[in-house]
Enzyme design. Structure first.
Site, PDB file in Angstrom:
ATOM      1  N   LYS A 113       1.674   3.598 -15.531  1.00 40.75           N
ATOM      2  CA  LYS A 113       2.560   4.227 -14.542  1.00 40.75           C
ATOM      3  C   LYS A 113       2.860   3.219 -13.443  1.00 40.75           C
ATOM      4  O   LYS A 113       2.029   2.925 -12.596  1.00 40.75           O
ATOM      5  CB  LYS A 113       1.943   5.477 -13.905  1.00 40.75           C
ATOM      6  CG  LYS A 113       3.044   6.265 -13.191  1.00 40.75           C
ATOM      7  CD  LYS A 113       2.590   7.141 -12.057  1.00 40.75           C
ATOM      8  CE  LYS A 113       2.436   6.489 -10.726  1.00 40.75           C
ATOM      9  NZ  LYS A 113       3.665   5.911 -10.114  1.00 40.75           N
ATOM     10  N   GLY A 120      -3.970  -0.445  -6.006  1.00 45.87           N
ATOM     11  CA  GLY A 120      -3.149   0.163  -4.960  1.00 45.87           C
ATOM     12  C   GLY A 120      -3.962   0.271  -3.679  1.00 45.87           C
ATOM     13  O   GLY A 120      -4.936  -0.473  -3.472  1.00 45.87           O
ATOM     14  N   SER A 121      -3.581   1.202  -2.832  1.00 44.30           N
ATOM     15  CA  SER A 121      -4.242   1.321  -1.534  1.00 44.30           C
ATOM     16  C   SER A 121      -5.623   1.962  -1.671  1.00 44.30           C
ATOM     17  O   SER A 121      -5.895   2.701  -2.618  1.00 44.30           O
ATOM     18  CB  SER A 121      -3.372   2.175  -0.608  1.00 44.30           C
ATOM     19  OG  SER A 121      -3.242   3.469  -1.162  1.00 44.30           O
ATOM     20  N   THR A 122      -6.448   1.702  -0.674  1.00 48.40           N
ATOM     21  CA  THR A 122      -7.797   2.289  -0.658  1.00 48.40           C
ATOM     22  C   THR A 122      -7.703   3.812  -0.586  1.00 48.40           C
ATOM     23  O   THR A 122      -8.455   4.524  -1.256  1.00 48.40           O
ATOM     24  CB  THR A 122      -8.570   1.711   0.545  1.00 48.40           C
ATOM     25  OG1 THR A 122      -8.702   0.299   0.323  1.00 48.40           O
ATOM     26  CG2 THR A 122      -9.944   2.334   0.697  1.00 48.40           C
ATOM     27  N   GLY A 138      -6.780   5.081  -4.011  1.00 46.40           N
ATOM     28  CA  GLY A 138      -7.889   4.785  -4.927  1.00 46.40           C
ATOM     29  C   GLY A 138      -8.972   5.858  -4.859  1.00 46.40           C
ATOM     30  O   GLY A 138      -9.519   6.291  -5.880  1.00 46.40           O
ATOM     31  N   GLU A 149      -8.868  -1.576  -7.771  1.00 47.58           N
ATOM     32  CA  GLU A 149      -8.522  -2.819  -7.051  1.00 47.58           C
ATOM     33  C   GLU A 149      -7.722  -2.379  -5.836  1.00 47.58           C
ATOM     34  O   GLU A 149      -6.567  -1.952  -5.983  1.00 47.58           O
ATOM     35  CB  GLU A 149      -7.650  -3.724  -7.936  1.00 47.58           C
ATOM     36  CG  GLU A 149      -8.315  -4.223  -9.196  1.00 47.58           C
ATOM     37  CD  GLU A 149      -9.367  -5.280  -8.937  1.00 47.58           C
ATOM     38  OE1 GLU A 149      -9.512  -5.718  -7.778  1.00 47.58           O
ATOM     39  OE2 GLU A 149     -10.048  -5.652  -9.894  1.00 47.58           O
ATOM     40  N   CYS A 202      -2.197  -8.089  -1.452  1.00 44.75           N
ATOM     41  CA  CYS A 202      -3.491  -7.449  -1.175  1.00 44.75           C
ATOM     42  C   CYS A 202      -4.464  -8.402  -0.496  1.00 44.75           C
ATOM     43  O   CYS A 202      -5.203  -8.017   0.390  1.00 44.75           O
ATOM     44  CB  CYS A 202      -4.082  -6.918  -2.466  1.00 44.75           C
ATOM     45  SG  CYS A 202      -4.157  -8.152  -3.767  1.00 44.75           S
ATOM     46  N   GLU A 230      -4.683  -2.288   7.226  1.00 45.91           N
ATOM     47  CA  GLU A 230      -3.832  -3.127   6.388  1.00 45.91           C
ATOM     48  C   GLU A 230      -2.369  -2.860   6.746  1.00 45.91           C
ATOM     49  O   GLU A 230      -1.868  -1.760   6.550  1.00 45.91           O
ATOM     50  CB  GLU A 230      -4.087  -2.789   4.911  1.00 45.91           C
ATOM     51  CG  GLU A 230      -3.453  -3.773   3.971  1.00 45.91           C
ATOM     52  CD  GLU A 230      -3.674  -3.423   2.501  1.00 45.91           C
ATOM     53  OE1 GLU A 230      -3.693  -2.217   2.162  1.00 45.91           O
ATOM     54  OE2 GLU A 230      -3.812  -4.357   1.702  1.00 45.91           O
TER      55      GLU A 230
HETATM   56  P1  NAD Z   1      -0.280   3.079  -3.282  1.00 46.87           P
HETATM   57  O1  NAD Z   1      -1.750   3.298  -3.286  1.00 46.87           O
HETATM   58  O2  NAD Z   1       0.548   3.852  -2.360  1.00 46.87           O
HETATM   59  O3  NAD Z   1       0.324   3.315  -4.747  1.00 46.87           O
HETATM   60  C1  NAD Z   1      -0.221   2.703  -5.875  1.00 46.87           C
HETATM   61  C2  NAD Z   1       0.074   3.553  -7.085  1.00 46.87           C
HETATM   62  O4  NAD Z   1      -0.576   4.822  -6.928  1.00 46.87           O
HETATM   63  C3  NAD Z   1       1.560   3.840  -7.304  1.00 46.87           C
HETATM   64  O5  NAD Z   1       1.842   3.803  -8.679  1.00 46.87           O
HETATM   65  C4  NAD Z   1       1.714   5.263  -6.763  1.00 46.87           C
HETATM   66  O6  NAD Z   1       2.759   5.983  -7.362  1.00 46.87           O
HETATM   67  C5  NAD Z   1       0.368   5.873  -7.119  1.00 46.87           C
HETATM   68  N1  NAD Z   1      -0.004   7.001  -6.250  1.00 46.87           N
HETATM   69  C6  NAD Z   1       0.356   7.191  -4.955  1.00 46.87           C
HETATM   70  N2  NAD Z   1      -0.149   8.360  -4.501  1.00 46.87           N
HETATM   71  C7  NAD Z   1      -0.831   8.924  -5.537  1.00 46.87           C
HETATM   72  C8  NAD Z   1      -1.562  10.133  -5.696  1.00 46.87           C
HETATM   73  N3  NAD Z   1      -1.680  11.018  -4.705  1.00 46.87           N
HETATM   74  N4  NAD Z   1      -2.144  10.372  -6.904  1.00 46.87           N
HETATM   75  C9  NAD Z   1      -2.013   9.490  -7.910  1.00 46.87           C
HETATM   76  N5  NAD Z   1      -1.322   8.356  -7.831  1.00 46.87           N
HETATM   77  C10 NAD Z   1      -0.745   8.055  -6.649  1.00 46.87           C
HETATM   78  O7  NAD Z   1      -0.101   1.497  -3.077  1.00 46.87           O
HETATM   79  P2  NAD Z   1       1.236   0.681  -2.973  1.00 46.87           P
HETATM   80  O8  NAD Z   1       1.862   0.991  -1.650  1.00 46.87           O
HETATM   81  O9  NAD Z   1       2.032   0.847  -4.212  1.00 46.87           O
HETATM   82  O10 NAD Z   1       0.674  -0.825  -2.988  1.00 46.87           O
HETATM   83  C11 NAD Z   1       0.133  -1.442  -1.876  1.00 46.87           C
HETATM   84  C12 NAD Z   1      -1.384  -1.363  -1.905  1.00 46.87           C
HETATM   85  O11 NAD Z   1      -1.880  -1.942  -3.107  1.00 46.87           O
HETATM   86  C13 NAD Z   1      -1.998  -2.170  -0.781  1.00 46.87           C
HETATM   87  O12 NAD Z   1      -3.058  -1.435  -0.219  1.00 46.87           O
HETATM   88  C14 NAD Z   1      -2.534  -3.407  -1.487  1.00 46.87           C
HETATM   89  O13 NAD Z   1      -3.584  -4.050  -0.827  1.00 46.87           O
HETATM   90  C15 NAD Z   1      -2.959  -2.836  -2.813  1.00 46.87           C
HETATM   91  N6  NAD Z   1      -3.072  -3.878  -3.836  1.00 46.87           N
HETATM   92  C16 NAD Z   1      -4.321  -4.273  -4.238  1.00 46.87           C
HETATM   93  C17 NAD Z   1      -4.468  -5.308  -5.178  1.00 46.87           C
HETATM   94  C18 NAD Z   1      -5.829  -5.765  -5.649  1.00 46.87           C
HETATM   95  O14 NAD Z   1      -5.906  -6.466  -6.648  1.00 46.87           O
HETATM   96  N7  NAD Z   1      -6.898  -5.400  -4.968  1.00 46.87           N
HETATM   97  C19 NAD Z   1      -3.324  -5.910  -5.710  1.00 46.87           C
HETATM   98  C20 NAD Z   1      -2.062  -5.476  -5.283  1.00 46.87           C
HETATM   99  C21 NAD Z   1      -1.952  -4.455  -4.339  1.00 46.87           C
END
Ligand code: NAD
Length: 495
Positions: free
Chosen positions: A189, A242-244, A247, A265, A300, A399
């Site tokens: 996804k 994605g975001s903490t 996660g 991650e 990230c 962040e």
């Molecule tokens: P996000 O957490 O908003 O979204 C990530 C994914 O989760 C997307 O596909 C989104 O549709 C999905 N999502 C959002 N809300 C959800 C929910 N309630 N239930 C299930 N899925 C949901 O993050 P973002 O804004 O897309 O990306 C930025 C974040 O990603 C930053 O915090 C960044 O640090 C992190 N990131 C981490 C790494 C790593 O390797 N540690 C790498 C890249 C990005």
């Protein structure tokens, strides 16, 4: 590598035929409800393609297809899976320009970066995992003479990958390579901001010979498609980047459903330390600037906190500020552009809010701080530097995920380490020093999954990537990534 001209990219963008449907069981399909959402080009704020908005029903169909495909794929000899995945990697490279263009139009990343970075590195990741898979052996455990005990690794089954928008191809490849190589079937996804390259990738997988149902792509929103994957009783593993904040939802989804495996991650607030004994202040300044302004700070492991020893503070900050002021954002389709727009208006608004918060907290704005290239209607922001930041400020702790550097001044080495570690995150950290003892001490003291000494943002497929603390757990890249997608089985054979 030669990058094509600006005219080439503009012309190619005009003629691009873009697929917005989901990909399930080897073919493109509309969402069950027929609902779509519009993908927006961050360089001009205009919608340019309708994308299937999948929800729990589409997820159910995709999980069913993946489950049906599992036995065939998992039982295929690793050398045969390898051949198919190597072909997949070749096709990614053969379609590099198209994939790079999709990525640039979708997230605003400069075309030079997508052609030379994102796309080849995604292909490399898949090829690397494929190459590894027929070279990994099981174990024979020591035991009694009339018993043979084998310890083998087996694929988990159906893996769902939920990924962010900042590096859509690379983040997806970091999951696809090891999950498919180890014999799992997958549902990817992509983030709602960046579905296009993933959708194209799915057809390339089929073209390479990946059997139907082994690799499916479900575009959609987090609270619908993402949540449905997290809660699905027949998904064996969630691999999330994605975001903490989000996660942590996946840990809840797992607990509320089938205790599926989760690897996370997550976010970061990485410290970039420059000690007074560093003789290469110019090199360090370039690395500090690149560490926060690359990909418009939407990284990230961005080195968003500069921690500098007071003896060199003025000389060093002056260098960083002058790089920031010389770096102007531009159209991402222009090969000369090094800094593109932010991904969407929400992200732009969020970063501008933090710039406001920083000023109200008493930090001093010494570069940037405002939206730019307003005529384009794109989401451009000037590279921004705050001085006089204290580590308790929100801009130092949260962040921001934009091109905003926070400079903190410290008295000595010990204070630098203590400020660096004073965060909920632990993804990456860096230190610049000429003193080998300080370099080793810093590397061991910094609480982060990756530490760079006299360099920044180095990586390869041979070394794992991932975080400590609330930056998550589980690792992408390297042979360690394969462990996330397999389970250990002990087999006792009496004779
Ligand atoms: P996000 O957490 O908003 O979204 C990530 C994914 O989760 C997307 O596909 C989104 O549709 C999905 N999502 C959002 N809300 C959800 C929910 N309630 N239930 C299930 N899925 C949901 O993050 P973002 O804004 O897309 O990306 C930025 C974040 O990603 C930053 O915090 C960044 O640090 C992190 N990131 C981490 C790494 C790593 O390797 N540690 C790498 C890249 C990005």
């Amino acid at each position: 590598m030669t990058i094509q001209s600006r005219d080439y990219w503009f012309e190619r963008a005009q003629g691009l035929k873009i697929e917005g449907r989901a990909y399930i069981d080897g073919r493109y399909v509309a969402s069950v409800t027929g609902e779509t959402f519009r993908s927006v080009n961050p360089a001009n704020g205009l919608g340019f393609v309708d994308v299937a908005s999948c929800d729990v029903r589409d997820v159910d169909i995709a999980v069913g297809a993946a489950r049906r495909a599992f036995d065939g794929w998992a039982r295929m000899a690793p050398a045969d899976r390898k051949k198919i995945l190597l072909r997949f990697a070749e096709l990614i490279l053969a379609n590099r320009d198209e994939l790079a263009l999709l990525e640039t139009l979708n997230v605003g990343k400069p075309i030079t970066n997508t052609t030379t970075g994102d796309i080849p590195s995604a292909a490399n990741c898949i090829a690397w995992s494929a190459e590894a898979i027929d070279k990994i052996y099981g174990e024979v455990a020591p035991g009694a003479w009339d018993m043979t005990t084998l310890v083998v690794r087996e694929p988990l089954g159906v893996v769902a990958a939920v990924v962010p928008w900042n590096y859509p191809m690379s983040m997806s490849a970091w999951k696809i390579g090891p999950a498919l190589a180890t014999g799992n079937c997958m549902i990817l996804k992509p983030a709602e901001q960046s579905p296009l390259s993933a959708i194209r990738l799915a057809a390339l997988a089929t073209e390479a010979g990946v059997p139907d149902g082994v690799f499916n792509v479900i575009p959609g929103f987090g609270h619908t498609a993402g949540k449905a994957l997290g809660l699905h009783a027949d998904v064996d593993c969630i691999t999330f980047t994605g975001s903490t904040e989000v996660g942590k939802y996946f840990l809840q989804y797992s607990a509320q459903s089938n205790a599926k495996r989760v690897s996370l991650e997550l976010g970061g607030k990485s410290p970039h330390i420059v000690l007074a004994d560093c003789s290469d202040l110019d090199g360090a300044a370039k690395a500090v600037a690149a560490g926060i302004f690359a990909n418009a700070g939407q990284v990230c492991n961005a080195g968003s906190r500069l921690i500098v020893e007071e003896g060199i503070r003025d000389a060093f900050l002056e260098r960083v500020v002058s790089i920031a002021k010389a770096l102007s954002p531009g159209d991402p389709l222009d090969p000369a552009t090094r800094l593109g727009p932010l991904v969407d208006d929400t992200q732009l608004g969020r970063v501008l809010d933090y710039i406001d918060i920083g000023q109200k907290e008493g930090a001093r704005l010494v570069a940037g701080g405002a939206r730019t290239l307003l005529d384009s209607n794109g989401y451009y922001l000037s590279p921004t530097v705050f001085d006089g930041v204290s580590n308790s400020m929100r801009i130092a702790q949260e962040e921001i995920f934009g091109p905003v550097l926070c400079a903190l001044t410290v008295r000595d080495f010990d204070e630098a380490i203590s400020v660096a570690n004073d965060t909920i995150y632990g993804l990456a950290a860096a230190v610049w020093t000429d003193d080998i003892r300080k370099a080793h001490r810093a590397a061991k003291s910094l609480r982060a999954g990756v530490v760079w000494v006299n360099c920044f943002d180095k990586g390869s497929m041979s070394a794992p990537f991932g975080g400590f603390k609330q930056s998550g757990f589980g690792r992408d890249k390297s042979l360690h990534a394969l462990e996330k997608y397999t389970d250990l089985k002990s087999i006792w054979i009496a004779h």
